[in-house]
Design an enzyme around this catalytic site. Structure first.
Site, short mmCIF file in Angstrom:
data_model
loop_
_atom_site.label_atom_id
_atom_site.label_comp_id
_atom_site.label_asym_id
_atom_site.label_seq_id
_atom_site.Cartn_x
_atom_site.Cartn_y
_atom_site.Cartn_z
CG LEU A 93 -1.93 -1.05 1.16
CD1 LEU A 93 -2.60 -0.57 2.42
CD2 LEU A 93 -2.59 -1.86 0.13
CG ASP A 138 4.73 15.17 9.52
OD1 ASP A 138 5.14 14.27 9.12
OD2 ASP A 138 4.24 16.68 9.66
#
Length: 975
Positions: A590, A782
């Protein structure tokens, strides 16, 4: 009396055969002697007018004319049995048949008293819309002649604007002169009757601002190219503050032209007109200028384009070099170490579908519809980079190429070698081909070429330079042989090679030196030095290789302003998370980074039901990972197990740490990351929000197809489609999977249209997830849309890709110091002071909000991360409101971007504010994308709460008591 009037009129007519007189007015059979008459309530009104010729009445309202009748002779009568205040006004009688006598008029003002209405106003005149600068008469007609102090004020009781100039007329009303936009308000006329103030109905005045600029006109292209027979369609975008403008075209084409207009109102002060010019099949004679022209009361504006019709497809290539190299054409010569930019201008139609440079250097290309500029940057060129540089371009119907021949000037290198006792050979390499000159002098000298030695020198031009080897690209090798004469003295012989670039020399002492092996030792030392430098360089590059660092940080304790962060490697790992490897079936990749990757997998027996199957995501290391990365992955596993379960983070489901590489099993989010999801849905979202009619006509262009292809970005983590309608993160029997697999994929929430409520829910869910992290003393560091995943029920979950993102090739991460950081998402204190807090996560959340409500645009668009960017952030620069953000959402963004960290809101406060925008309901009640299948609804199972897999750490009672969160006002991490 009735018989007397015709006689009187006959006498008047015969008497005025020479000179006509003003008409005579009778009020209720009496000749009017004054300019005003009063009609009392309940009485009738009869006005008659007669003169020397046919007469007529001019009434205030046209509908009053139906009460007129013609009497015998030159008489005209107005008769109203029960007049109302509406009949108040001035009635004027004039000669109707003789133009030369029209100036002979008589008038009377009639007051029809009404005890309930001091003013008569027409309902049609209560809303006044006029242009700026016009005069307007407010029809405030007094019904009582005893009224005094006629005036004007605002409906709220305040006086009129000081710049308003008006004049009061008792018989007409109030004349406002030179209307201005600042007069926009509600007004009433006032008067006093027996000392009591009376007011009229409210007049609402709306002044339309005078246009000062012509309409905005824009054509997308400066030039259009078409092949004979092709269709041409040009869109002209225009807008104007009001409806009073038009759009026209000016063209010289010979073919039949059709023009279509699409009109759309964008609020009260803007009208958009999209005019589309179409030529179904162009001809060579259609070549020429085409102009779109917008006209309003302020003037004319236009936008021009040029139509070029060609007979066949073409690709034309022209070299583009800096001025000092332009004269060299396609053969370019540069100095070693210089920068070189090779440019190609491409004109092509149809547009090129592929272009490439035959060189390993990456190109950069900018393009319009049929004109392109391709550039190749070569920095600090060395000899190995010279050669042929070819640019290839092709379209569906044509192709072309152009080649540059790059040669490099090279300073010559001279080397002297001893062939025998009387012969020396000098070899030199360089470009252009070097010339060689020999010198000899007495004694041992560093050089013979110069007068600094004071010794005589001899030039030997008879030693010719011979070209030995010439390559197509590269240095030219030349050679010269010198014969040494016999001598009883020591002698130095020097070979000097020179060309346009420079000079090089080498000397040789004819008499053998006493110091044996000196040259050998020097050469060995040089080789050793080069080897050491190479070793240091390789070590440096190894240290510079990207290392995975988990962004999340956990605070352990606080003492005053000193904070202790938990070393994640020291966190305990609960063995109950272990899951057998043989029950995990790995699938497709993925996402992948430098050292790690995430793959889709099926887990058999994960959870309380040992017979269920569950789709999961598995994070693992690549084969090239170092021990640092293996330790970091274990740290991530321990942090996830420490945090516990929350619906808005990607939760840990299990792990495999024994008998092979470490595998971290987490929830699978089938809709991928939020950033890509927003970008995929942007077009249909805009069409829905803007309510464009064409969306129904062209719905096939926008609706999601069940088998559409999803693209996997290297930095997007998990993003894929699935051919199964597997229940997201819930145990399910295999039979149920097969049954649901027969359902149409279009039932998946990923194909539902996106609306404002979805954006608000994403914002709320991310805020709740970050609030949970803050309560667990965790700093994310983040926060961005790329780090938020969506389940197939559109539930947002926070994650940290870490190993699965290639930050070396992600433009969102900028080199700052020795690290790559997401600078555009970072708070000022994190950028400049390397301080990370929950408050710095709040700043990043504000940037994420901007991403959500701009539908996935990059923050600070078109702004490079440079010194100017840092200065603007430090000074408090804030991005403008995104296209689809509510004012309340933009207010939250600006609160998050407060330069003072302690002034920013907490995630709990943000969640409450967004929840209020959603109607104040609990988030679980707000979720319309419930985690149930259609079959369950039919079977009556939708009301059951789905079972949730409780992680082992929750059942193990590791956390017997919730600790007080350590995150208060400022929790800093110092780099």
């Amino acid at each position: 009396m009735q018989s007397f009037l015709p006689l009187l009129m006959g006498i008047m007519a015969s008497a005025s055969s020479v000179e006509w007189r003003h008409p005579v007015i009778w009020f209720n059979s009496k000749v009017v002697q004054s300019s005003e008459v009063v009609v009392k309530p309940g009485t009738s009104l009869e006005l008659k007018c007669g003169g020397d010729g046919p007469v007529n009445w001019q009434t205030r309202l046209p509908k009053h004319k139906r009460y007129m009748s013609r009497s015998p002779g030159n008489l005209r009568t107005i008769r109203v049995a029960r007049p109302t205040a509406e009949f108040t006004g001035t009635y004027k009688c004039f000669y109707s048949a003789w133009a030369q006598h029209r100036h002979l008029t008589s008038s009377v003002h009639v007051y029809v008293k009404d005890p309930n209405r001091v003013f008569w106003t027409s309902s049609t005149s209560l809303r006044v819309v006029r242009k700026e600068g016009e005069d307007y008469l407010l029809p405030c007609l007094l019904t009582d002649p005893e009224a005094t102090d006629l005036g004007l004020r605002m409906d709220n009781g305040t006086t009129v604007p000081p710049e308003m100039n008006y004049t009061v007329y008792r018989h007409r009303g109030i004349l406002i002169r030179s209307l201005q936009p600042s007069f926009n308000a509600d007004y009433v006329c006032t008067a006093k009757v027996k000392g009591v103030e009376k007011t009229s109905k409210t007049f609402s005045i709306n002044v339309i601002q005078k246009l000062r600029f012509p309409p905005y006109v824009f054509l997308e292209m400066d030039e259009y190219v078409r092949i004979v027979g092709e269709e041409l369609q040009i869109r002209c975008m225009t807008h104007n503050p009001n409806f009073n403008y038009n759009v026209t075209w000016n063209y010289t084409t010979k073919s039949r032209v059709t023009i279509e207009e699409r009109v759309r109102s964008s609020g009260e002060n803007r009208l958009d007109i999209q005019s589309i010019l179409t030529i179904s099949a162009v001809d060579l004679a259609d070549t020429g200028n085409i102009s779109c022209i917008g006209t309003n009361e302020a003037g004319v504006n236009s936008s021009n384009t040029y139509l070029l019709v060609v007979e066949k497809p073409y690709i034309r290539l022209w070299p583009q070099l800096i001025p000092k190299l332009a004269s060299q054409g396609l053969s370019v010569e540069v100095n070693e170490g210089e920068d070189l930019e090779l440019g190609v201008m491409v004109e092509a139609y149809p547009q090129i579908t592929d272009h490439r440079w035959h060189t390993p250097t990456s190109p950069s290309t900018s393009m319009q519809e049929h004109i392109y500029h391709a550039r190749l940057q070569l920095k600090r060129m060395n000899a190995q980079e010279q050669g042929q540089y070819t640019f290839y371009a092709k379209s569906n119907l044509a192709n072309g190429s152009i080649s540059f021949h790059v040669k490099m000037y090279q300073k010559p290198i001279a080397v002297v070698r001893w062939e025998n006792i009387t012969t020396l050979t000098c070899t030199s390499f360089g470009y252009p081909a070097p010339q060689i000159i020999w010198y000899q002098c007495s004694g041992i000298r560093p050089t013979c070429n110069g007068n600094n030695t004071g010794l005589p020198k001899q030039n030997h031009p008879q030693a010719l330079t011979v070209e030995v080897q010439r390559e197509e690209y590269g240095a030219v090798e030349v050679e010269s042989v010198f014969t040494v004469g016999l001598s009883n003295h020591r002698m130095t012989v020097e070979c000097v090679a020179f060309n346009l670039v420079g000079v090089s020399s080498d000397t040789f002492t004819v008499e053998v030196s006493d110091k044996l092996f000196t040259s050998t030792l020097i050469g060995a030392a040089g080789v050793l030095a080069i080897f050491l430098l190479l070793l240091v360089f390789l070590l440096y590059k190894y240290k510079q290789k990207p290392r995975f660092e988990i962004r999340w940080k956990i605070i352990e304790a606080r003492e005053g302003n000193n904070y202790t962060f938990i070393d994640p490697t020291q966190l305990p790992y609960n063995e109950k998370w272990e899951f057998p490897r043989d029950k995990l079936k790995l699938g497709k990749v993925l996402g992948a980074g430098a050292f790690g990757k995430v793959v889709e997998a099926t887990a058999f027996g994960l959870g309380e039901d040992k017979d269920n199957t569950l789709r999961v995501a598995v994070k693992m290391l690549k084969a090239n990972a170092h021990s640092d990365e293996r330790e970091a992955l274990m740290s991530e596993l321990k942090i996830l197990s420490h945090l516990g379960h929350h619906q808005n983070i990607v939760n840990l489901l299990g792990a495999c740490t024994y008998g092979g590489p470490v595998l971290v099993i987490t929830e699978y989010c089938s809709l991928g990351d939020l950033l890509n999801f927003l970008r995929q849905k942007a077009e249909t979202f805009v069409n829905l929000v803007m309510n464009i009619p064409e969306i129904m006509e062209n719905s096939n262009d926008y609706k999601n197809i069940c088998n559409q292809k999803w693209y996997i970005r290297s930095d997007s983590g998990i993003s894929s489609t699935s051919s199964s309608t597997y229940l997201e993160m819930r145990p399910s029997q295999q039979s149920h999977i097969e049954a649901s697999g027969r359902k149409s994929l279009c039932e998946d929430n990923g194909d539902w249209p996106l609306d404002i409520d979805d954006l608000l829910r994403f914002s709320l869910q991310v805020a709740q997830g970050l609030d949970f992290l803050a309560s667990r003393n965790c700093i994310h560091r983040d926060v961005a849309a790329r780090n938020v995943l969506l389940t197939d029920k559109r539930v947002a979950k926070i994650c940290d890709f870490g190993l699965a993102r290639d930050i070396m090739n992600d433009s969102n991460y900028v080199v700052k110091g020795n690290a790559r950081l997401p600078v555009k998402w970072m708070a000022p204190e994190s950028i400049f002071d390397c301080v990370y807090t929950v408050q710095s996560d709040v700043w990043s959340y504000g940037i994420l909000l901007w991403e959500i409500f701009s539908l996935g645009k990059s923050p600070y668009p078109s702004m490079a991360v440079d010194s100017r960017f840092y200065k603007m952030v430090k000074r408090g620069y804030q991005m403008s409101q995104p296209d689809f953000a509510l004012p309340e959402i933009y207010m939250i963004m600006k609160m998050c971007w407060n330069l003072e960290p302690t002034e920013r809101p907490t995630f709990s406060m943000i969640s409450q504010m967004i929840n209020r925008l959603l109607g104040g309901q609990d988030e679980q009640e707000k979720l319309i994308y419930r985690n149930v299948q259609p079959e369950q609804v039919a079977e009556g199972e939708a009301c059951d709460e789905p079972k949730r897999y409780d992680p082992p750490c929750e059942r193990s009672c590791d956390h017997e008591e919730e600790e007080e969160p350590l995150m208060k006002t400022n929790n800093y991490q110092f780099c």
